[in-house]
Design an enzyme around this catalytic site. Structure first.
Site, short mmCIF file in Angstrom:
data_model
loop_
_atom_site.label_atom_id
_atom_site.label_comp_id
_atom_site.label_asym_id
_atom_site.label_seq_id
_atom_site.Cartn_x
_atom_site.Cartn_y
_atom_site.Cartn_z
N LYS A 17 31.30 -2.48 -44.98
CA LYS A 17 32.42 -2.46 -44.15
C LYS A 17 31.96 -1.86 -42.89
O LYS A 17 31.41 -0.80 -42.88
CB LYS A 17 33.74 -2.23 -44.68
CG LYS A 17 34.33 -2.82 -45.86
CD LYS A 17 35.75 -2.49 -46.05
CE LYS A 17 36.35 -3.25 -47.05
NZ LYS A 17 37.71 -2.60 -47.66
N VAL A 19 33.29 -1.53 -38.25
CA VAL A 19 34.25 -1.73 -37.31
C VAL A 19 33.60 -2.21 -35.95
O VAL A 19 33.86 -1.81 -34.86
CB VAL A 19 35.10 -0.47 -36.99
CG1 VAL A 19 36.00 -0.13 -38.17
CG2 VAL A 19 34.23 0.70 -36.56
N GLY A 20 32.45 -2.99 -36.35
CA GLY A 20 31.69 -3.50 -34.98
C GLY A 20 32.49 -4.33 -34.12
O GLY A 20 32.27 -4.42 -32.88
N GLU A 21 33.48 -4.90 -34.66
CA GLU A 21 34.23 -5.79 -33.94
C GLU A 21 35.12 -5.10 -32.82
O GLU A 21 35.37 -5.76 -31.70
CB GLU A 21 35.42 -6.78 -34.73
CG GLU A 21 35.02 -7.42 -35.51
CD GLU A 21 34.37 -6.63 -37.01
OE1 GLU A 21 34.87 -5.41 -37.35
OE2 GLU A 21 33.76 -7.41 -37.96
#
Length: 61
Positions: A17, A19-21
């Protein structure tokens, strides 16, 4: 990115998982500011489209 030791049915096939967004949050604002810097027209409603832009351009005489 966090690699998971346990199986998570909501994770990706790579079992990761991230948090590149979060890095995409400022892109629209940066583009809107670039349009403003280039033309002097500030569009505050997304998406920035040509019709919104043309509506705010000063009239040529």
């Amino acid at each position: 990115m966090i690699f998971l030791d346990e199986v998570d049915p909501l994770s990706s096939p790579m079992k990761a998982k991230s948090v590149g967004e979060l890095g995409l949050c400022g892109v629209a604002a940066a583009i809107a500011n670039a349009v403003y810097n280039a033309t002097g027209v500030r569009i505050r409603d997304y998406p920035v489209t040509l019709d919104k832009h043309l509506a705010h351009l000063p009239r040529m005489s």
